[in-house]
Design a protein around this motif. Structure first.
Motif, PDB file in Angstrom:
ATOM      1  N   ILE A  33       0.842  -1.206   0.000  1.00  0.00           N
ATOM      2  CA  ILE A  33       0.000   0.000   0.000  1.00  0.00           C
ATOM      3  C   ILE A  33       0.875   1.253   0.000  1.00  0.00           C
ATOM      4  N   LEU A  34       1.958   1.242   0.800  1.00  0.00           N
ATOM      5  CA  LEU A  34       2.873   2.379   0.810  1.00  0.00           C
ATOM      6  C   LEU A  34       3.526   2.580  -0.562  1.00  0.00           C
ATOM      7  N   ASN A  35       3.867   1.495  -1.233  1.00  0.00           N
ATOM      8  CA  ASN A  35       4.456   1.597  -2.572  1.00  0.00           C
ATOM      9  C   ASN A  35       3.469   2.190  -3.571  1.00  0.00           C
ATOM     10  N   ILE A  36       2.216   1.792  -3.479  1.00  0.00           N
ATOM     11  CA  ILE A  36       1.200   2.335  -4.386  1.00  0.00           C
ATOM     12  C   ILE A  36       1.007   3.831  -4.139  1.00  0.00           C
ATOM     13  N   ILE A  37       0.954   4.220  -2.856  1.00  0.00           N
ATOM     14  CA  ILE A  37       0.825   5.642  -2.531  1.00  0.00           C
ATOM     15  C   ILE A  37       2.032   6.416  -3.047  1.00  0.00           C
ATOM     16  N   PHE A  38       3.228   5.844  -2.892  1.00  0.00           N
ATOM     17  CA  PHE A  38       4.449   6.480  -3.391  1.00  0.00           C
ATOM     18  C   PHE A  38       4.371   6.716  -4.896  1.00  0.00           C
ATOM     19  N   MET A  39       3.980   5.691  -5.637  1.00  0.00           N
ATOM     20  CA  MET A  39       3.927   5.827  -7.095  1.00  0.00           C
ATOM     21  C   MET A  39       2.898   6.872  -7.532  1.00  0.00           C
ATOM     22  N   ILE A  40       1.740   6.856  -6.888  1.00  0.00           N
ATOM     23  CA  ILE A  40       0.695   7.824  -7.256  1.00  0.00           C
ATOM     24  C   ILE A  40       1.148   9.250  -6.957  1.00  0.00           C
ATOM     25  N   LEU A  41       1.709   9.465  -5.760  1.00  0.00           N
ATOM     26  CA  LEU A  41       2.162  10.814  -5.400  1.00  0.00           C
ATOM     27  C   LEU A  41       3.293  11.286  -6.307  1.00  0.00           C
ATOM     28  N   ALA A  42       4.207  10.389  -6.652  1.00  0.00           N
ATOM     29  CA  ALA A  42       5.322  10.783  -7.510  1.00  0.00           C
ATOM     30  C   ALA A  42       4.835  11.171  -8.905  1.00  0.00           C
ATOM     31  N   VAL A  43       3.934  10.386  -9.478  1.00  0.00           N
ATOM     32  CA  VAL A  43       3.419  10.692 -10.822  1.00  0.00           C
ATOM     33  C   VAL A  43       2.605  11.979 -10.804  1.00  0.00           C
ATOM     34  N   VAL A  44       1.755  12.148  -9.806  1.00  0.00           N
ATOM     35  CA  VAL A  44       0.946  13.371  -9.711  1.00  0.00           C
ATOM     36  C   VAL A  44       1.854  14.581  -9.496  1.00  0.00           C
ATOM     37  N   GLY A  45       2.883  14.430  -8.669  1.00  0.00           N
ATOM     38  CA  GLY A  45       3.812  15.526  -8.434  1.00  0.00           C
ATOM     39  C   GLY A  45       4.554  15.942  -9.694  1.00  0.00           C
ATOM     40  N   VAL A  46       5.010  14.970 -10.471  1.00  0.00           N
ATOM     41  CA  VAL A  46       5.702  15.289 -11.722  1.00  0.00           C
ATOM     42  C   VAL A  46       4.742  15.932 -12.718  1.00  0.00           C
ATOM     43  N   CYS A  47       3.527  15.435 -12.796  1.00  0.00           N
ATOM     44  CA  CYS A  47       2.542  16.036 -13.710  1.00  0.00           C
ATOM     45  C   CYS A  47       2.237  17.484 -13.311  1.00  0.00           C
ATOM     46  N   PHE A  48       2.061  17.719 -12.010  1.00  0.00           N
ATOM     47  CA  PHE A  48       1.835  19.099 -11.556  1.00  0.00           C
ATOM     48  C   PHE A  48       3.034  19.984 -11.879  1.00  0.00           C
ATOM     49  N   TYR A  49       4.232  19.437 -11.709  1.00  0.00           N
ATOM     50  CA  TYR A  49       5.434  20.221 -11.953  1.00  0.00           C
ATOM     51  C   TYR A  49       5.561  20.597 -13.433  1.00  0.00           C
ATOM     52  N   LEU A  50       5.229  19.664 -14.306  1.00  0.00           N
ATOM     53  CA  LEU A  50       5.397  19.904 -15.738  1.00  0.00           C
ATOM     54  C   LEU A  50       4.256  20.713 -16.350  1.00  0.00           C
ATOM     55  N   PHE A  51       3.031  20.510 -15.879  1.00  0.00           N
ATOM     56  CA  PHE A  51       1.871  21.079 -16.556  1.00  0.00           C
ATOM     57  C   PHE A  51       1.114  22.121 -15.741  1.00  0.00           C
ATOM     58  N   SER A  52       1.674  22.569 -14.635  1.00  0.00           N
ATOM     59  CA  SER A  52       0.967  23.529 -13.800  1.00  0.00           C
ATOM     60  C   SER A  52       1.917  24.648 -13.378  1.00  0.00           C
ATOM     61  N   GLU A  53       1.324  25.702 -12.881  1.00  0.00           N
ATOM     62  CA  GLU A  53       2.135  26.809 -12.386  1.00  0.00           C
ATOM     63  C   GLU A  53       2.407  26.694 -10.893  1.00  0.00           C
ATOM     64  N   HIS A  54       1.866  25.675 -10.257  1.00  0.00           N
ATOM     65  CA  HIS A  54       2.019  25.466  -8.813  1.00  0.00           C
ATOM     66  C   HIS A  54       3.257  24.604  -8.556  1.00  0.00           C
ATOM     67  N   LYS A  55       4.428  25.189  -8.710  1.00  0.00           N
ATOM     68  CA  LYS A  55       5.679  24.436  -8.552  1.00  0.00           C
ATOM     69  C   LYS A  55       5.915  24.041  -7.096  1.00  0.00           C
ATOM     70  N   THR A  56       5.579  24.911  -6.169  1.00  0.00           N
ATOM     71  CA  THR A  56       5.809  24.607  -4.754  1.00  0.00           C
ATOM     72  C   THR A  56       4.968  23.413  -4.309  1.00  0.00           C
ATOM     73  N   PHE A  57       3.713  23.380  -4.723  1.00  0.00           N
ATOM     74  CA  PHE A  57       2.833  22.262  -4.375  1.00  0.00           C
ATOM     75  C   PHE A  57       3.358  20.953  -4.967  1.00  0.00           C
ATOM     76  N   SER A  58       3.851  21.007  -6.203  1.00  0.00           N
ATOM     77  CA  SER A  58       4.351  19.786  -6.832  1.00  0.00           C
ATOM     78  C   SER A  58       5.622  19.294  -6.145  1.00  0.00           C
ATOM     79  N   ILE A  59       6.480  20.214  -5.705  1.00  0.00           N
ATOM     80  CA  ILE A  59       7.690  19.803  -4.992  1.00  0.00           C
ATOM     81  C   ILE A  59       7.326  19.177  -3.650  1.00  0.00           C
TER      82      ILE A  59
END
Length: 80
Positions: A33-59
């Motif tokens: 379960i921790l691994n699944i949460i890790f993967m989801i958060l990492a992918v969402v964080g990278v997507c936010f970083y690349l496609f959004s203006e909210h860099k602090t939230f993505s970091i």
């Protein structure tokens, strides 16, 4: 000829007699379960970083995913 055959058998790969199977303990399920949460958060964080203006939230998302992965690794290392 027998000497070369013996030398070849000496370096032959030894197979396991029993396959390695990890027991399905509650800790194993929790780590999954921790691994699944890790993967989801990492992918969402990278997507936010690349496609959004909210860099602090993505970091923050990516750093929290690393903390979760660190916790999972500690559970794996120090269990037993």
């Amino acid at each position: 000829m027998d000497n070369t055959n013996q030398e070849l058998n000496k370096f032959k790969h030894q197979q396991r007699l029993k396959p390695i199977r990890e027991k399905r303990t509650p800790l194993f399920k929790f780590r999954n379960i921790l691994n699944i949460i890790f993967m989801i958060l990492a992918v969402v964080g990278v997507c936010f970083y690349l496609f959004s203006e909210h860099k602090t939230f993505s970091i923050i998302l990516m750093l929290s995913s690393v903390v979760i992965k660190f916790i999972e690794a500690l559970l794996r290392l120090f269990h037993k």
